[in-house]
Design a protein around this motif. Structure first.
Motif, PDB file in Angstrom:
ATOM      1  N   GLY A 361      10.211  25.366 -48.665  1.00 37.82           N
ATOM      2  CA  GLY A 361       9.552  25.009 -47.208  1.00 37.82           C
ATOM      3  C   GLY A 361       8.622  26.291 -47.221  1.00 37.82           C
ATOM      4  N   GLU A 362       8.309  26.730 -45.894  1.00 39.66           N
ATOM      5  CA  GLU A 362       7.493  27.793 -45.514  1.00 39.66           C
ATOM      6  C   GLU A 362       7.595  29.245 -46.050  1.00 39.66           C
ATOM      7  OE1 GLU A 362       5.400  29.248 -41.374  1.00 39.66           O
ATOM      8  OE2 GLU A 362       6.742  27.722 -41.205  1.00 39.66           O
ATOM      9  N   ALA A 363       8.837  29.227 -46.708  1.00 37.71           N
ATOM     10  CA  ALA A 363       9.231  30.589 -47.082  1.00 37.71           C
ATOM     11  C   ALA A 363       8.384  30.773 -48.523  1.00 37.71           C
ATOM     12  CB  ALA A 363      10.665  30.522 -47.254  1.00 37.71           C
ATOM     13  N   VAL A 364       8.156  29.783 -49.046  1.00 37.43           N
ATOM     14  CA  VAL A 364       7.421  30.142 -50.261  1.00 37.43           C
ATOM     15  C   VAL A 364       5.905  29.966 -50.201  1.00 37.43           C
ATOM     16  CG1 VAL A 364       7.145  28.642 -52.570  1.00 37.43           C
ATOM     17  CG2 VAL A 364       9.105  28.424 -51.306  1.00 37.43           C
ATOM     18  N   ASP A 365       5.219  30.476 -51.050  1.00 43.49           N
ATOM     19  CA  ASP A 365       3.822  30.560 -51.067  1.00 43.49           C
ATOM     20  C   ASP A 365       3.036  29.657 -51.496  1.00 43.49           C
ATOM     21  OD1 ASP A 365       0.898  31.574 -51.031  1.00 43.49           O
ATOM     22  OD2 ASP A 365       1.161  32.075 -53.016  1.00 43.49           O
ATOM     23  N   VAL A 366       3.242  28.126 -50.395  1.00 42.70           N
ATOM     24  CA  VAL A 366       2.490  26.974 -50.484  1.00 42.70           C
ATOM     25  C   VAL A 366       2.322  26.813 -49.017  1.00 42.70           C
ATOM     26  CG1 VAL A 366       2.612  24.799 -50.946  1.00 42.70           C
ATOM     27  CG2 VAL A 366       3.634  26.362 -52.469  1.00 42.70           C
ATOM     28  N   THR A 367       1.164  26.461 -48.538  1.00 39.94           N
ATOM     29  CA  THR A 367       0.770  26.198 -47.280  1.00 39.94           C
ATOM     30  C   THR A 367       0.011  25.110 -47.230  1.00 39.94           C
ATOM     31  OG1 THR A 367       1.063  28.638 -46.752  1.00 39.94           O
ATOM     32  CG2 THR A 367       0.101  27.117 -44.991  1.00 39.94           C
ATOM     33  N   GLY A 368       0.194  24.112 -46.223  1.00 36.65           N
ATOM     34  CA  GLY A 368      -0.659  23.045 -46.178  1.00 36.65           C
ATOM     35  C   GLY A 368      -1.553  22.898 -45.103  1.00 36.65           C
ATOM     36  N   TRP A 369      -2.582  22.092 -45.102  1.00 38.41           N
ATOM     37  CA  TRP A 369      -3.612  22.005 -44.082  1.00 38.41           C
ATOM     38  C   TRP A 369      -2.845  21.584 -42.795  1.00 38.41           C
ATOM     39  CZ3 TRP A 369      -8.008  18.609 -46.145  1.00 38.41           C
ATOM     40  CH2 TRP A 369      -8.896  19.244 -47.134  1.00 38.41           C
ATOM     41  N   LEU A 370      -3.548  21.645 -41.669  1.00 42.22           N
ATOM     42  CA  LEU A 370      -3.144  20.860 -40.500  1.00 42.22           C
ATOM     43  C   LEU A 370      -3.250  19.449 -40.623  1.00 42.22           C
ATOM     44  CD1 LEU A 370      -2.816  21.644 -37.242  1.00 42.22           C
ATOM     45  CD2 LEU A 370      -5.207  20.858 -36.853  1.00 42.22           C
ATOM     46  N   GLY A 371      -2.142  18.672 -39.766  1.00 45.99           N
ATOM     47  CA  GLY A 371      -1.939  17.392 -39.889  1.00 45.99           C
ATOM     48  C   GLY A 371      -0.803  16.817 -40.559  1.00 45.99           C
ATOM     49  N   GLY A 372       0.387  17.477 -40.607  1.00 45.69           N
ATOM     50  CA  GLY A 372       1.594  16.817 -41.149  1.00 45.69           C
ATOM     51  C   GLY A 372       1.684  17.111 -42.514  1.00 45.69           C
ATOM     52  N   TYR A 373       0.719  17.930 -43.250  1.00 49.66           N
ATOM     53  CA  TYR A 373       1.200  18.437 -44.519  1.00 49.66           C
ATOM     54  C   TYR A 373       1.923  19.452 -44.900  1.00 49.66           C
ATOM     55  CZ  TYR A 373      -3.644  16.407 -45.143  1.00 49.66           C
ATOM     56  OH  TYR A 373      -4.880  15.422 -45.175  1.00 49.66           O
ATOM     57  N   ASN A 374       2.371  20.163 -44.040  1.00 51.02           N
ATOM     58  CA  ASN A 374       3.364  21.401 -44.153  1.00 51.02           C
ATOM     59  C   ASN A 374       4.643  20.603 -43.797  1.00 51.02           C
ATOM     60  OD1 ASN A 374       2.125  24.046 -44.529  1.00 51.02           O
ATOM     61  ND2 ASN A 374       0.961  23.549 -42.642  1.00 51.02           N
ATOM     62  N   PHE A 375       4.975  19.606 -43.013  1.00 47.59           N
ATOM     63  CA  PHE A 375       6.339  18.792 -43.107  1.00 47.59           C
ATOM     64  C   PHE A 375       6.238  18.284 -44.448  1.00 47.59           C
ATOM     65  CE2 PHE A 375       6.467  18.954 -38.055  1.00 47.59           C
ATOM     66  CZ  PHE A 375       7.499  19.730 -38.301  1.00 47.59           C
ATOM     67  N   GLN A 376       5.356  17.685 -44.891  1.00 49.25           N
ATOM     68  CA  GLN A 376       5.616  16.958 -46.158  1.00 49.25           C
ATOM     69  C   GLN A 376       5.999  17.900 -47.151  1.00 49.25           C
ATOM     70  OE1 GLN A 376       5.600  13.483 -46.872  1.00 49.25           O
ATOM     71  NE2 GLN A 376       6.397  14.278 -48.806  1.00 49.25           N
ATOM     72  N   TRP A 377       5.395  19.135 -47.175  1.00 44.51           N
ATOM     73  CA  TRP A 377       6.013  20.166 -48.197  1.00 44.51           C
ATOM     74  C   TRP A 377       7.387  20.586 -47.907  1.00 44.51           C
ATOM     75  CZ3 TRP A 377       5.993  22.093 -52.645  1.00 44.51           C
ATOM     76  CH2 TRP A 377       6.253  23.319 -53.051  1.00 44.51           C
ATOM     77  N   ALA A 378       7.908  20.519 -46.540  1.00 44.77           N
ATOM     78  CA  ALA A 378       9.237  20.680 -46.439  1.00 44.77           C
ATOM     79  C   ALA A 378      10.398  19.530 -47.120  1.00 44.77           C
ATOM     80  CB  ALA A 378       9.397  20.896 -44.909  1.00 44.77           C
ATOM     81  N   TRP A 379       9.668  18.356 -46.726  1.00 42.65           N
ATOM     82  CA  TRP A 379      10.429  17.260 -47.336  1.00 42.65           C
ATOM     83  C   TRP A 379      10.422  17.312 -48.956  1.00 42.65           C
ATOM     84  CZ3 TRP A 379      11.797  17.042 -42.718  1.00 42.65           C
ATOM     85  CH2 TRP A 379      11.073  16.701 -41.587  1.00 42.65           C
ATOM     86  N   SER A 380       9.258  17.467 -49.287  1.00 40.75           N
ATOM     87  CA  SER A 380       9.195  17.276 -50.964  1.00 40.75           C
ATOM     88  C   SER A 380       9.986  18.539 -51.624  1.00 40.75           C
ATOM     89  CB  SER A 380       7.637  17.577 -51.310  1.00 40.75           C
ATOM     90  OG  SER A 380       7.125  16.288 -50.941  1.00 40.75           O
ATOM     91  N   SER A 381       9.795  19.984 -51.045  1.00 36.60           N
ATOM     92  CA  SER A 381      10.493  20.995 -51.571  1.00 36.60           C
ATOM     93  C   SER A 381      11.771  21.135 -51.236  1.00 36.60           C
ATOM     94  CB  SER A 381       9.954  22.064 -51.022  1.00 36.60           C
ATOM     95  OG  SER A 381       9.979  22.546 -49.675  1.00 36.60           O
ATOM     96  N   GLY A 382      12.616  20.545 -50.252  1.00 36.95           N
ATOM     97  CA  GLY A 382      13.890  20.462 -49.893  1.00 36.95           C
ATOM     98  C   GLY A 382      14.401  19.219 -50.572  1.00 36.95           C
ATOM     99  N   TYR A 383      13.768  18.268 -50.878  1.00 32.59           N
ATOM    100  CA  TYR A 383      14.187  17.006 -51.820  1.00 32.59           C
ATOM    101  C   TYR A 383      14.295  17.645 -53.219  1.00 32.59           C
ATOM    102  CZ  TYR A 383      14.610  12.768 -54.664  1.00 32.59           C
ATOM    103  OH  TYR A 383      14.789  11.917 -55.501  1.00 32.59           O
ATOM    104  N   ALA A 384      13.377  18.488 -53.787  1.00 33.38           N
ATOM    105  CA  ALA A 384      13.492  19.048 -54.991  1.00 33.38           C
ATOM    106  C   ALA A 384      14.700  19.779 -55.336  1.00 33.38           C
ATOM    107  CB  ALA A 384      11.971  19.763 -55.768  1.00 33.38           C
ATOM    108  N   ALA A 385      14.968  20.745 -54.496  1.00 33.15           N
ATOM    109  CA  ALA A 385      16.094  21.598 -54.684  1.00 33.15           C
ATOM    110  C   ALA A 385      17.382  20.857 -54.320  1.00 33.15           C
ATOM    111  CB  ALA A 385      16.040  22.703 -53.357  1.00 33.15           C
ATOM    112  N   GLY A 386      17.513  20.159 -53.500  1.00 38.63           N
ATOM    113  CA  GLY A 386      18.617  19.409 -53.114  1.00 38.63           C
ATOM    114  C   GLY A 386      19.144  18.559 -54.346  1.00 38.63           C
ATOM    115  N   THR A 387      18.267  17.870 -54.978  1.00 41.59           N
ATOM    116  CA  THR A 387      18.726  16.750 -55.959  1.00 41.59           C
ATOM    117  C   THR A 387      19.127  17.708 -57.105  1.00 41.59           C
ATOM    118  OG1 THR A 387      16.226  16.639 -56.381  1.00 41.59           O
ATOM    119  CG2 THR A 387      17.384  14.889 -55.190  1.00 41.59           C
ATOM    120  N   ALA A 388      18.507  18.962 -57.496  1.00 38.38           N
ATOM    121  CA  ALA A 388      18.635  19.657 -58.535  1.00 38.38           C
ATOM    122  C   ALA A 388      20.087  20.334 -58.138  1.00 38.38           C
ATOM    123  CB  ALA A 388      17.584  20.954 -58.564  1.00 38.38           C
TER     124      ALA A 388
END
Length: 396
Positions: A361-388
């Motif tokens: 999520g936001e703790a990592v050096d990855v920041t999205g544009w305005l408009g839902g991008y940062n939530f998508q990063w939260a979903w994607s990175s959370g899924y990556a770690a969780g499934t691992a």
């Protein structure tokens, strides 16, 4: 007391990770309620993703890092999850997807998904210390005033960044990362309004219009809003992530480039009209009055040659402004920078040098544009770690 996995942070990324992390997962958070940023986002309707989310919509010292996670869990995967939970949604603009109802529906959905996997949630729980040894990690927690010591095999940092401290945001994830030898890149407020000297735009407070804001790094065509303190609106928030203190920005008040032709055509049939009167048909009247103190807008249309009209329009399309600063973390929607991606696996979000330590999520050096991008990063990175984590625990 021992758990397989402890996730610090019950925000979007943390709850998503818990939904996929397998059995014996504990999520801890010092807040009274989970998902507070979800609750307030999108005016209470949660701009939960963007239809056009892609790696190029994210900032990082490593622009390729987000590709793997975003590809493994896409916006379409999250849309499918939302739909399966019966949450109605709509596209507002530019691919931004919002709940028809309240943002709390997304929080409830994530809580339901966590319950399916057997994940437990402890609120009112502060992390006092973290240690790492041969058996994994040991955390000393303050749970509602009682000291609890708990160990785990996997530890996930999902506490977000520094933005909006009044909601409890801290740099805890950065502190823990540094403690275990991970680098943290420079952090600064992102998606944040600009400030100017108090007298600069106070008379324009509340004026809004479409505009293009740009600098040498990026440009965005969205709404611009003048405030008592400076500039805000989507175009300002977007360009702020590409701005550094002391730099100027360029404002195009005629992003479609139609003003010159309109003024010239009107001059042919209504040359006696005041130039400011006609400009006020294309721009807010208060803004025209303000610009009259910056540009020579005197006289009628008939008094203006093509060259004069062109010069005025060019100036309106290339207005150079230098903000005195930004509103800072107090109102910033995100934190730029964070835990250095060079120390993380892009596929699993696990620290390369500390097995069992993950950052998402936001703790990592990855920041999205305005408009839902940062939530998508939260979903994607959370899924990556969780499934691992689940794969490591169950072998599947």
């Amino acid at each position: 007391m021992r758990r397989e996995t402890i996730i610090i942070g019950a925000g979007a990324a943390g709850m998503m990770c818990a939904s996929h992390g397998g059995p014996d997962t504990l999520v801890v958070d010092h807040a009274r309620n989970p998902g507070e940023k979800i609750r307030i986002s999108g005016g209470g309707r949660c701009n939960f993703t963007n239809m056009y989310a892609a790696p190029e919509n994210f900032l990082s010292q490593n622009p390729h890092f987000a590709k793997s996670a975003l590809a493994r869990y896409t916006q379409w995967d999250f849309i499918d999850l939302v739909t399966r939970h019966g949450i109605a949604w709509h596209e507002k603009t530019l691919g931004q997807l919002f709940c028809d109802g309240k943002a709390t529906q997304i929080i409830r959905m994530l809580r339901d998904e966590m319950e399916k996997t057997g994940a437990e949630l402890w609120l009112h729980t502060a992390v006092m210390s973290v240690r790492h040894g041969p058996e994994g990690f040991t955390l000393d927690l303050d749970r509602e005033g009682k000291r609890v010591s708990i160990s785990c095999r996997n530890l996930v940092l999902a506490t977000g960044g520094k933005s909006i401290p009044k909601m409890g945001a801290t740099g805890l994830a950065y502190d823990i990362a540094r403690k275990f030898g991970l680098d943290v890149t420079e952090t600064r407020p992102g998606l944040v309004p600009f400030t100017f000297p108090p007298e600069r735009f106070s008379g324009l407070a509340g004026v809004a219009l479409p505009a293009r804001l740009s600098n040498d790094r990026a440009g965005f065509d969205e709404a611009l809003l003048f405030t008592h303190r400076g500039l805000s609106g989507p175009s300002v928030l977007q360009i702020s992530s590409y701005w550094r203190e002391g730099e100027e920005i360029r404002v195009d008040l005629d992003p479609e480039g139609k003003l010159f032709d309109s003024l010239r055509d009107t001059r042919q049939i209504s040359g006696r009209k005041a130039l400011t009167t006609e400009l006020a048909r294309a721009l807010p009247a208060r803004l025209v009055d303000h610009l009259a103190g910056v540009l020579d807008l005197s006289g009628n249309l008939a008094d203006q040659s093509d060259a004069a009209l062109r010069g005025i329009c060019d100036a309106l399309r290339d207005w150079h402004l230098t903000p005195s600063g930004s509103e800072g973390y107090r109102t910033a929607e995100v934190t730029l920078g964070g835990i250095d991606t060079d120390g993380l696996s892009s596929k699993t979000m696990e620290a390369k040098s500390v097995p069992g330590l993950y950052a998402i999520g936001e703790a990592v050096d990855v920041t999205g544009w305005l408009g839902g991008y940062n939530f998508q990063w939260a979903w994607s990175s959370g899924y990556a770690a969780g499934t691992a984590i689940r794969t490591r625990a169950t072998g599947s």
